[in-house]
Scaffold this active site. Structure first.
Site, PDB file in Angstrom:
ATOM      1  N   ALA A   1       0.867  -1.066   0.077  1.00 46.27           N
ATOM      2  CA  ALA A   1      -0.022   0.140  -0.003  1.00 46.27           C
ATOM      3  C   ALA A   1       0.773   1.212   0.017  1.00 46.27           C
ATOM      4  O   ALA A   1       1.877   1.053   0.592  1.00 46.27           O
ATOM      5  CB  ALA A   1      -0.702   0.016   1.145  1.00 46.27           C
TER       6      ALA A   1
ATOM      7  N   GLY B   1       0.951  -5.206   0.874  1.00 47.19           N
ATOM      8  CA  GLY B   1      -0.070  -5.201  -0.116  1.00 47.19           C
ATOM      9  C   GLY B   1       0.067  -5.826  -1.503  1.00 47.19           C
ATOM     10  O   GLY B   1      -0.667  -6.541  -1.875  1.00 47.19           O
TER      11      GLY B   1
ATOM     12  N   GLU C   1       0.208  -9.385  -0.822  1.00 45.94           N
ATOM     13  CA  GLU C   1      -1.156  -9.932  -0.509  1.00 45.94           C
ATOM     14  C   GLU C   1      -2.203  -9.999  -1.735  1.00 45.94           C
ATOM     15  O   GLU C   1      -2.829 -10.798  -1.989  1.00 45.94           O
ATOM     16  CB  GLU C   1      -2.041  -8.560   0.706  1.00 45.94           C
ATOM     17  CG  GLU C   1      -1.486  -8.936   1.765  1.00 45.94           C
ATOM     18  CD  GLU C   1      -2.112  -7.750   2.861  1.00 45.94           C
ATOM     19  OE1 GLU C   1      -1.659  -6.512   2.500  1.00 45.94           O
ATOM     20  OE2 GLU C   1      -2.681  -8.074   3.918  1.00 45.94           O
TER      21      GLU C   1
HETATM   22  N1  CAA Z   1       4.721   3.356  -0.511  1.00 44.64           N
HETATM   23  C1  CAA Z   1       4.864   4.408  -1.110  1.00 44.64           C
HETATM   24  N2  CAA Z   1       6.250   4.551  -1.599  1.00 44.64           N
HETATM   25  C2  CAA Z   1       6.957   3.347  -1.636  1.00 44.64           C
HETATM   26  C3  CAA Z   1       6.635   2.178  -1.168  1.00 44.64           C
HETATM   27  C4  CAA Z   1       5.521   2.023  -0.537  1.00 44.64           C
HETATM   28  N3  CAA Z   1       4.840   0.941  -0.066  1.00 44.64           N
HETATM   29  N4  CAA Z   1       7.583   1.345  -1.319  1.00 44.64           N
HETATM   30  C5  CAA Z   1       8.490   2.026  -1.928  1.00 44.64           C
HETATM   31  N5  CAA Z   1       8.140   3.260  -2.396  1.00 44.64           N
HETATM   32  C6  CAA Z   1       9.013   4.278  -2.891  1.00 44.64           C
HETATM   33  C7  CAA Z   1      10.217   4.715  -1.895  1.00 44.64           C
HETATM   34  O1  CAA Z   1       9.772   5.775  -1.243  1.00 44.64           O
HETATM   35  C8  CAA Z   1      11.048   5.372  -3.047  1.00 44.64           C
HETATM   36  O2  CAA Z   1      10.802   6.488  -3.664  1.00 44.64           O
HETATM   37  P1  CAA Z   1      11.676   7.804  -3.824  1.00 44.64           P
HETATM   38  O3  CAA Z   1      12.302   7.223  -4.976  1.00 44.64           O
HETATM   39  O4  CAA Z   1      10.699   9.022  -4.137  1.00 44.64           O
HETATM   40  O5  CAA Z   1      12.576   8.055  -2.474  1.00 44.64           O
HETATM   41  C9  CAA Z   1      10.791   4.352  -4.373  1.00 44.64           C
HETATM   42  O6  CAA Z   1       9.779   3.723  -4.176  1.00 44.64           O
HETATM   43  C10 CAA Z   1      12.024   3.321  -4.246  1.00 44.64           C
HETATM   44  O7  CAA Z   1      11.951   2.545  -3.010  1.00 44.64           O
HETATM   45  P2  CAA Z   1      13.239   2.250  -2.082  1.00 44.64           P
HETATM   46  O8  CAA Z   1      14.392   3.339  -2.492  1.00 44.64           O
HETATM   47  O9  CAA Z   1      13.001   2.187  -0.900  1.00 44.64           O
HETATM   48  O10 CAA Z   1      13.842   1.133  -2.942  1.00 44.64           O
HETATM   49  P3  CAA Z   1      14.862  -0.046  -2.080  1.00 44.64           P
HETATM   50  O11 CAA Z   1      15.250  -1.041  -3.617  1.00 44.64           O
HETATM   51  O12 CAA Z   1      15.926   0.643  -1.713  1.00 44.64           O
HETATM   52  O13 CAA Z   1      14.007  -0.848  -1.307  1.00 44.64           O
HETATM   53  C11 CAA Z   1      11.852  -2.085  -0.766  1.00 44.64           C
HETATM   54  C12 CAA Z   1      12.801  -1.552  -1.712  1.00 44.64           C
HETATM   55  C13 CAA Z   1      12.709  -3.103   0.410  1.00 44.64           C
HETATM   56  C14 CAA Z   1      10.662  -2.785  -1.190  1.00 44.64           C
HETATM   57  C15 CAA Z   1      11.517  -0.649   0.330  1.00 44.64           C
HETATM   58  O14 CAA Z   1      10.989   0.255  -0.807  1.00 44.64           O
HETATM   59  C16 CAA Z   1      10.477  -1.179   1.219  1.00 44.64           C
HETATM   60  O15 CAA Z   1      10.870  -1.390   2.296  1.00 44.64           O
HETATM   61  N6  CAA Z   1       9.253  -0.457   0.775  1.00 44.64           N
HETATM   62  C17 CAA Z   1       8.010  -0.533   1.754  1.00 44.64           C
HETATM   63  C18 CAA Z   1       7.504  -1.941   1.983  1.00 44.64           C
HETATM   64  C19 CAA Z   1       6.267  -1.947   2.666  1.00 44.64           C
HETATM   65  O16 CAA Z   1       6.433  -1.516   4.233  1.00 44.64           O
HETATM   66  N7  CAA Z   1       5.047  -2.181   2.533  1.00 44.64           N
HETATM   67  C20 CAA Z   1       4.011  -2.446   3.089  1.00 44.64           C
HETATM   68  C21 CAA Z   1       3.441  -1.101   3.070  1.00 44.64           C
HETATM   69  S1  CAA Z   1       1.881  -1.005   4.255  1.00 44.64           S
HETATM   70  C22 CAA Z   1       0.469  -2.085   3.484  1.00 44.64           C
HETATM   71  O17 CAA Z   1       0.840  -2.706   2.561  1.00 44.64           O
HETATM   72  C23 CAA Z   1      -0.549  -2.272   4.339  1.00 44.64           C
HETATM   73  C24 CAA Z   1      -1.571  -3.578   3.765  1.00 44.64           C
HETATM   74  O18 CAA Z   1      -1.358  -4.489   4.118  1.00 44.64           O
HETATM   75  C25 CAA Z   1      -2.693  -2.934   2.727  1.00 44.64           C
END
Ligand code: CAA
Length: 266
Positions: free
Chosen positions: A73, A117, A120
């Site tokens: 998400a 998500g 999921e």
């Molecule tokens: N939401 C919004 N933006 C996101 C995102 C997310 N879930 N995941 C990645 N991005 C964005 C980052 O903010 C970044 O943006 P900028 O370039 O503008 O800074 C861009 O995508 C690239 O991401 P990273 O620089 O972090 O890439 P990475 O290769 O270093 O890491 C990753 C990859 C490990 C997937 C890391 O991005 C990460 O941990 N993302 C979040 C994962 C997460 O927590 N997901 C759960 C969300 S909550 C949810 O999903 C609730 C539900 O059940 C519905």
């Protein structure tokens, strides 16, 4: 219903294409690793429903990009939401659950990150084909959140409580081979063949009788939501209903005639 018009590449949150009897929906927010915001989930739901209503389509593939299927998400969208916001807008329920209304087989082609998500969404598909780069995780605990799009329910059903608790409580990420061993994915292929292999699998499935595919999907899904006795009864009714199907008679007759069946999807 008319075939969905492919949106212009670039701005559209999903790209919609068809290949024979297969509908392909590609998540298209690569800069945010396909973070799933409302615009994307609305567009995905609309594409899935359009393909589901299209008699020329027998199976649907959801694909992401090489770096991410979807990173979950959209955290930037959610950060300031209040409980009043999510209650009013029916977060998740309103548009993420559209996939549950799709009666045709839905395949996920997953390479790179399938987090939160995104994982999921893959779990909500019927078949998950993973590229070797695929990584599956439910890391919401790191945000003091929880998997809220079916993850706490579908993951234990897919891989058992022990592994599911580990992933949900510690944020453990599975690589493609682990996900394959634990039963989260259906098969693992090389990344450069992921889309081709998934489309080939979807094409093979879509060549079968659509009413039979629907009956099988409904029956397997019932296994998650009923007792064994009720599920077996449901399956038996589906079996009997096959005898009202032109395709079933054609399939059995073609076997006996030693020829390829010709299904009219009736
Ligand atoms: N939401 C919004 N933006 C996101 C995102 C997310 N879930 N995941 C990645 N991005 C964005 C980052 O903010 C970044 O943006 P900028 O370039 O503008 O800074 C861009 O995508 C690239 O991401 P990273 O620089 O972090 O890439 P990475 O290769 O270093 O890491 C990753 C990859 C490990 C997937 C890391 O991005 C990460 O941990 N993302 C979040 C994962 C997460 O927590 N997901 C759960 C969300 S909550 C949810 O999903 C609730 C539900 O059940 C519905």
């Amino acid at each position: 219903m008319d075939t969905p018009t492919p949106p212009a590449a670039g701005a559209a949150p999903v790209l919609v294409e068809r290949a024979g009897r297969v509908g392909l929906v590609t998540l298209n927010r690569p800069k945010a690793l396909n973070a799933l915001d409302d615009a994307l989930m609305d567009a995905l739901g609309a594409a899935l429903l359009a393909f589901d209503a299209d008699e020329g389509i027998g199976a649907i593939v959801i694909a992401g990009g090489p770096k991410a299927f979807a990173a979950g998400a959209d955290i930037a969208a959610m950060v300031d939401w209040t409980i009043a916001d999510v209650e009013r807008d029916r977060f998740i329920t309103r548009n993420w659950e559209t996939i549950r209304r799709v009666r045709k087989p839905v395949l996920a082609a997953v390479s790179g990150w399938a987090m939160g998500g995104g994982c999921e969404l893959a779990l909500a598909c019927d078949i998950v084909v993973a590229g070797r780069s695929a990584r599956f995780g439910l890391p919401e605990i790191r945000l003091a959140m929880l998997p809220g799009a079916g993850g706490t329910q579908r993951l234990p059903r897919a891989i058992g409580k022990a592994k599911a608790m580990d992933m949900c409580l510690s944020g453990r990420v599975l690589d493609a081979d682990e996900a394959d061993r634990y039963g989260l994915v259906s098969r693992v292929v090389d990344d450069d063949r992921l889309l081709e292999e998934t489309l080939a699998l979807a094409t093979a499935i879509a060549g079968y009788s659509l009413p039979a595919l629907r009956a099988i999907k409904e029956s397997v899904d019932r296994a998650y939501e009923s007792t064994l006795a009720e599920g077996v009864l449901f399956e038996r009714r589906q079996l009997y209903a096959r005898f009202a199907s032109e395709d079933a008679h054609e399939g059995m007759r073609a076997f006996l005639d030693k020829r390829t069946p010709s299904f009219g999807h009736r």
